[in-house]
Enzyme design. Sequence first.
Site, PDB file in Angstrom:
ATOM      1  N   LYS A  74     -18.597  -3.953  -1.599  1.00  0.00           N
ATOM      2  CA  LYS A  74     -17.445  -3.459  -2.078  1.00  0.00           C
ATOM      3  C   LYS A  74     -17.820  -2.020  -2.243  1.00  0.00           C
ATOM      4  O   LYS A  74     -18.981  -1.638  -2.766  1.00  0.00           O
ATOM      5  CB  LYS A  74     -16.788  -3.946  -3.184  1.00  0.00           C
ATOM      6  CG  LYS A  74     -15.207  -3.748  -3.327  1.00  0.00           C
ATOM      7  CD  LYS A  74     -14.349  -4.689  -2.418  1.00  0.00           C
ATOM      8  CE  LYS A  74     -12.966  -4.364  -2.321  1.00  0.00           C
ATOM      9  NZ  LYS A  74     -12.126  -5.309  -1.669  1.00  0.00           N
TER      10      LYS A  74
HETATM   11  P1  NAD Z   1      -2.270  -0.452  -1.785  1.00  0.00           P
HETATM   12  O1  NAD Z   1      -2.993   0.451  -2.272  1.00  0.00           O
HETATM   13  O2  NAD Z   1      -1.754  -0.417  -0.219  1.00  0.00           O
HETATM   14  O3  NAD Z   1      -1.117  -1.174  -2.634  1.00  0.00           O
HETATM   15  C1  NAD Z   1      -1.316  -1.496  -4.062  1.00  0.00           C
HETATM   16  C2  NAD Z   1       0.143  -1.844  -4.386  1.00  0.00           C
HETATM   17  O4  NAD Z   1       0.087  -2.134  -5.865  1.00  0.00           O
HETATM   18  C3  NAD Z   1       1.127  -0.360  -4.697  1.00  0.00           C
HETATM   19  O5  NAD Z   1       2.334  -0.902  -4.095  1.00  0.00           O
HETATM   20  C4  NAD Z   1       1.039  -0.078  -5.914  1.00  0.00           C
HETATM   21  O6  NAD Z   1       2.157   0.661  -6.437  1.00  0.00           O
HETATM   22  C5  NAD Z   1       0.788  -1.272  -6.541  1.00  0.00           C
HETATM   23  N1  NAD Z   1       0.441  -1.276  -7.906  1.00  0.00           N
HETATM   24  C6  NAD Z   1      -0.649  -0.513  -8.429  1.00  0.00           C
HETATM   25  N2  NAD Z   1      -0.799  -0.797  -9.824  1.00  0.00           N
HETATM   26  C7  NAD Z   1       0.307  -1.548 -10.090  1.00  0.00           C
HETATM   27  C8  NAD Z   1       0.523  -2.424 -11.496  1.00  0.00           C
HETATM   28  N3  NAD Z   1      -0.108  -1.814 -12.358  1.00  0.00           N
HETATM   29  N4  NAD Z   1       1.491  -3.276 -11.445  1.00  0.00           N
HETATM   30  C9  NAD Z   1       2.143  -3.453 -10.349  1.00  0.00           C
HETATM   31  N5  NAD Z   1       1.799  -3.042  -9.169  1.00  0.00           N
HETATM   32  C10 NAD Z   1       0.770  -1.938  -8.941  1.00  0.00           C
HETATM   33  O7  NAD Z   1      -3.365  -1.794  -1.606  1.00  0.00           O
HETATM   34  P2  NAD Z   1      -3.578  -3.063  -0.755  1.00  0.00           P
HETATM   35  O8  NAD Z   1      -4.511  -2.602   0.159  1.00  0.00           O
HETATM   36  O9  NAD Z   1      -2.204  -3.471  -0.516  1.00  0.00           O
HETATM   37  O10 NAD Z   1      -4.518  -4.095  -1.805  1.00  0.00           O
HETATM   38  C11 NAD Z   1      -3.744  -4.849  -3.017  1.00  0.00           C
HETATM   39  C12 NAD Z   1      -4.647  -5.767  -3.528  1.00  0.00           C
HETATM   40  O11 NAD Z   1      -5.102  -6.926  -2.331  1.00  0.00           O
HETATM   41  C13 NAD Z   1      -5.904  -5.483  -4.172  1.00  0.00           C
HETATM   42  O12 NAD Z   1      -6.499  -6.482  -5.046  1.00  0.00           O
HETATM   43  C14 NAD Z   1      -7.043  -5.463  -2.890  1.00  0.00           C
HETATM   44  O13 NAD Z   1      -8.358  -5.582  -3.470  1.00  0.00           O
HETATM   45  C15 NAD Z   1      -6.441  -6.868  -2.301  1.00  0.00           C
HETATM   46  N6  NAD Z   1      -6.712  -6.919  -0.909  1.00  0.00           N
HETATM   47  C16 NAD Z   1      -6.505  -5.980   0.194  1.00  0.00           C
HETATM   48  C17 NAD Z   1      -6.943  -6.224   1.393  1.00  0.00           C
HETATM   49  C18 NAD Z   1      -6.402  -5.314   2.733  1.00  0.00           C
HETATM   50  O14 NAD Z   1      -6.667  -5.739   3.711  1.00  0.00           O
HETATM   51  N7  NAD Z   1      -5.783  -4.150   2.232  1.00  0.00           N
HETATM   52  C19 NAD Z   1      -7.475  -7.414   1.863  1.00  0.00           C
HETATM   53  C20 NAD Z   1      -7.697  -8.429   0.981  1.00  0.00           C
HETATM   54  C21 NAD Z   1      -7.752  -8.067  -0.434  1.00  0.00           C
END
Ligand code: NAD
Length: 416
Positions: free
Chosen positions: A106
Amino acid sequence: MDDELNPLAMARQQLDQVAERIHLEPDVHEKLKHCKRTLIVAVPTSMDDGSLRVFTGYRVHHNLARGPAKGGIRYHPGVSLDEVSALAMWMTWKCALMDIPFGGAKGGVICSPKEMSLRELERMTRRLTSEMMIILGPDKDIPAPDINTNAQTMAWILDTYSMNVGHSVPSVVTGKPVSVGGSRGREDATGRGCVCTMREALAHLGLPIAGARVAVQGFGNVGRATARLAQQAGARVVAVSDEWGGVYHPHGLDIDAVIRHDRQVGRVGGFAGSDAVTNAELLELECEVLIPAALGHQLTQANAGRVRARMVVEGANGPTTPAADQILNDRGIFLLPDILANAGGVTVSYFEWVQGLMEYFWTEEEVNERLERLLRQAFADVLRTSLQEKVPMRVAAYMLAVSRVAEATRIRGKYP
Ligand code: NAD
């Protein structure tokens, strides 16, 4: 930081809990508790006003016994070495659970990307890449998007790496745009995985997906695709949120319309015909499925007793603390752990890497079909273990994943 909220303490606690059950030898257990390699870099970046800022970046490799390092890079003010290390450890388990040949990694940069211009983000990303080059490479370490990074970020990493080695190396990252070797279906893959595993779990619990009330925290890459695909599958998405708060409608929101609204105004709040909810309220809504898909430690001992969902699907990494896990389990709430529920992303990243190395690309239908097949298999394996061993789904998933990593670690032996 309170131990309940320290991600590395939480990741180690989850490992310890499983080590006993699978009778892990103390040597292997000790090795798996530690991350193999940590790179800390200073990232000097020219800002648009002519000033220079130096950001701190991390890249952590947890365990590479099963293959090269794989894991996202996040940009967020809350990034810390403990968080990145915990996320690297979770990536090791996730890849092993899906039986794909990667180890866990990561990365993260402490910054406030929403206050930076596109050019500043590009300069920071390019300098970060050149600082990380010593450990990156298609057979060494392959980053992907995470919080506040996306396909564009991956294209900058690809370009910077390629310029430095003198030829194009698309397989150094996944989650890149299709035009430069990305995989069809990658953008929706994590959300598709959440919905696929949710569908399997609802069937197991005897609950119909048609009309099931779903609440999604987070409306980024994961939350948006999850909400849209859940609605397409017949569920009623009653609430979605972002960092500024959420919107609620008891009969279900029109997710395509919320996406259009979000594109126009930059947040889900104010969506016509909906009621406002806070993020805290969303987590406690009465619904069949609660999907935290934003940040870590959202469900803690402080609020787990008030969750009114029948099932929690962990779209985010580490949204539930071990104390909350216990409370949810005692209350009979079925939980689909992150290393299974959100594994769709890394699985299609693996497909992207394979397609890039073969230079032969699949259709979106082929990608989705292979993804769903692997996820259904992983779900069935975890459920079987959970029922046989009489343990929650997270413990079952860890038992399978840690055993596979331990086996590879054991059989490769200790060097020197
Ligand atoms: P992203 O940046 O695209 O979206 C994050 C979202 O969370 C946004 O809508 C943001 O406004 C919201 N957010 C931020 N802080 C917040 C809070 N305090 N309360 C509520 N909402 C809040 O990120 P993502 O890629 O969608 O990742 C989201 C989660 O999923 C993370 O934990 C990431 O590690 C996990 N994840 C992502 C992927 C991927 O393919 N992108 C894969 C596996 C896991």
